[in-house]
Write a protein that holds these residues in place. Structure first.
Motif, short mmCIF file in Angstrom:
data_model
loop_
_atom_site.label_atom_id
_atom_site.label_comp_id
_atom_site.label_asym_id
_atom_site.label_seq_id
_atom_site.Cartn_x
_atom_site.Cartn_y
_atom_site.Cartn_z
N UNK A 164 1.13 -1.35 -0.06
CA UNK A 164 0.06 0.15 -0.03
C UNK A 164 0.83 1.17 -0.02
N UNK A 165 1.88 1.47 0.87
CA UNK A 165 2.80 2.33 0.96
C UNK A 165 3.68 2.55 -0.36
N UNK A 166 3.99 1.61 -1.04
CA UNK A 166 4.61 1.57 -2.09
C UNK A 166 4.01 2.19 -3.27
N UNK A 167 2.87 1.50 -3.29
CA UNK A 167 1.60 2.20 -4.36
C UNK A 167 1.31 3.66 -4.14
N UNK A 168 1.41 3.99 -2.86
CA UNK A 168 1.11 5.63 -2.79
C UNK A 168 2.25 6.56 -3.09
N UNK A 169 3.50 5.79 -2.84
CA UNK A 169 4.62 6.65 -2.82
C UNK A 169 4.71 6.47 -4.51
N UNK A 170 4.52 5.57 -5.38
CA UNK A 170 4.53 5.64 -6.75
C UNK A 170 3.47 6.60 -7.15
N UNK A 171 2.26 6.70 -6.67
CA UNK A 171 1.26 7.39 -7.15
C UNK A 171 1.59 9.03 -7.08
#
Length: 160
Positions: A23-30
């Protein structure tokens, strides 16, 4: 079976459970992708400028018995950035912002200069020609006030 990756063992912190890590990786990528990053940069740029490009500023014209009072709200604008022009029965308020931004990056050996010029203006029309010698203007605390005396015309008698 452990959910810890080898690089997490040396970190000294308790590792995030696998679903949260993703989830945090997805948010960071976003937030680091180009469209969102550009949008966030435009929000930062909006709050850096005293007035948005191309937009007007609030102007109010009040007619008293003796004069016209024009008030313009210009928060964050310096007196030197304001230019008044009177032509005929028109009053033009021009606000101009000129900045030179310089960035140096010693690590990558880059140097960048950017010249920013922004203008915003409003023109107010009055019902009669303006005597520019009689106009008084003041600017204090982000409020520009222009006082233009109303000139009385001469009454003409109509003959029979």
């Amino acid at each position: 079976m452990s959910s810890m990756l080898p690089e997490d063992k040396n970190n000294g912190k308790k590792p995030l459970p696998e679903p949260f890590r993703e989830l945090f990786k997805s948010m960071n990528d976003f937030f680091t992708e180009k469209p969102v990053r550009g949008f966030l940069q435009s929000i930062d740029d909006f709050f850096k400028t005293p007035f948005p490009v191309g937009s007007g500023f609030h102007v109010e014209t009040v007619e008293t018995g003796n004069e016209y009072l024009i008030k313009a709200e210009l928060p964050g604008v310096k007196k030197e950035q304001i230019h008044l022009n009177i032509t005929g029965n028109y009053v033009t308020i021009l606000v101009e912002n000129k900045e030179l931004e310089t960035e140096e990056d010693d690590i990558n050996k880059t140097y960048r200069q950017k010249f920013i010029q922004q203008q915003s203006s409003r023109t107010i029309t009055l019902p009669h020609a303006i005597n520019e010698k009689m106009v008084k203007a003041s600017y204090r605390d982000g409020l520009l006030q222009i006082r233009i005396p109303q000139e009385k015309g001469r009454a003409i008698d109509i003959e029979d």
